[in-house]
Write a protein that holds these residues in place. Structure first.
Motif, short mmCIF file in Angstrom:
data_model
loop_
_atom_site.label_atom_id
_atom_site.label_comp_id
_atom_site.label_asym_id
_atom_site.label_seq_id
_atom_site.Cartn_x
_atom_site.Cartn_y
_atom_site.Cartn_z
N GLN A 187 60.12 4.21 11.77
CA GLN A 187 61.47 3.65 11.63
C GLN A 187 62.52 4.68 12.03
O GLN A 187 63.63 4.34 12.42
CB GLN A 187 61.70 3.18 10.19
N ASP A 188 62.18 5.97 11.93
CA ASP A 188 63.07 7.05 12.38
C ASP A 188 62.24 8.32 12.55
O ASP A 188 62.02 9.07 11.61
CB ASP A 188 64.20 7.29 11.37
N THR A 189 61.80 8.56 13.78
CA THR A 189 60.87 9.66 14.05
C THR A 189 61.56 11.03 14.07
O THR A 189 60.91 12.04 14.32
CB THR A 189 60.13 9.45 15.38
N LYS A 190 62.87 11.08 13.79
CA LYS A 190 63.55 12.38 13.67
C LYS A 190 63.49 12.89 12.24
O LYS A 190 63.90 14.01 11.95
CB LYS A 190 65.01 12.25 14.11
N CYS A 191 63.02 12.05 11.33
CA CYS A 191 63.03 12.38 9.91
C CYS A 191 61.65 12.79 9.39
O CYS A 191 60.63 12.46 9.99
CB CYS A 191 63.53 11.19 9.10
N ARG A 228 63.15 11.03 4.49
CA ARG A 228 63.07 9.61 4.11
C ARG A 228 61.86 9.46 3.20
O ARG A 228 60.76 9.91 3.53
CB ARG A 228 62.92 8.71 5.34
#
Length: 193
Positions: free
Chosen positions: A119-123, A168
């Protein structure tokens, strides 16, 4: 298939148990086999087992798509397993670190944590139970250098602590799934569940 490197850490000294907990019989098989079998059924593309123990490396060698890495310096703590795993991986979206002492781990939970990461691969994805952090944690590939700079036996906790804005949390409802076996008391208590 998730382009994630799962680094299975199986080099611990089991100080609290007094003997190698990963090789203990737990229900129908040794503790370490539960994690390796769960990963083998998961949708993770790259699987690396870092271990000091030939029994674990030999078992992993017999599984499909596992890379085995011998850790000859397990006295240096978790940081050595982390650096060996990261240095033996290909380019990926994230690094999942999974200890080998979690006999209730399932492939579906591994897949759920990976899906959440995407859902957010920077986290950084951190599973937790009742606001208490657990494993397996996924770090984005962008933190590769930070992972390689870890020293001692602290794992990735310091990276998590110093990056609060990119964490996350995925809340896990069944605490048993994330239960590790660290002590003789844990072993006796959970063996009969």
């Amino acid at each position: 298939m998730f382009n994630i490197t799962c680094i299975i850490m199986a080099s611990g000294l089991s100080k609290r148990m007094g003997k190698n907990k990963l090789l203990l019989q737990f229900k129908e098989k040794e503790i370490f086999k539960y994690v390796l079998d769960a990963v083998s059924l998961s949708d993770i593309s790259q699987r690396i087992v870092v271990s000091s123990y030939d029994e674990i490396l030999n078992y992993a060698e017999g599984l499909k798509n596992f890379k085995i890495v011998k850790n000859n310096e397990n006295s240096l703590g978790q940081s050595k397993s982390i650096s060996l795993g990261v240095n033996n991986s290909n380019i990926c979206d994230g690094f999942m670190f999974l200890p080998c002492d979690m006999p209730f781990m399932t492939h579906s939970l591994i897949n759920d944590i990976c899906s959440f990461f995407y859902q957010d691969t920077k986290c950084i994805t951190v599973p937790r139970i009742d606001k208490k952090n657990s494993m397996p944690t996924i770090f984005p590939y962008s933190l590769k250098a930070d992972l390689l700079n870890i020293s001692g036996d602290v794992g990735g906790r310091e990276i998590i602590r110093s990056n609060p804005k990119i964490i996350r949390y995925i809340d896990i409802k069944n605490p048993l799934l994330l239960q590790d076996i660290d002590t003789k008391e844990d072993y006796i208590r959970f063996k009969n569940i």
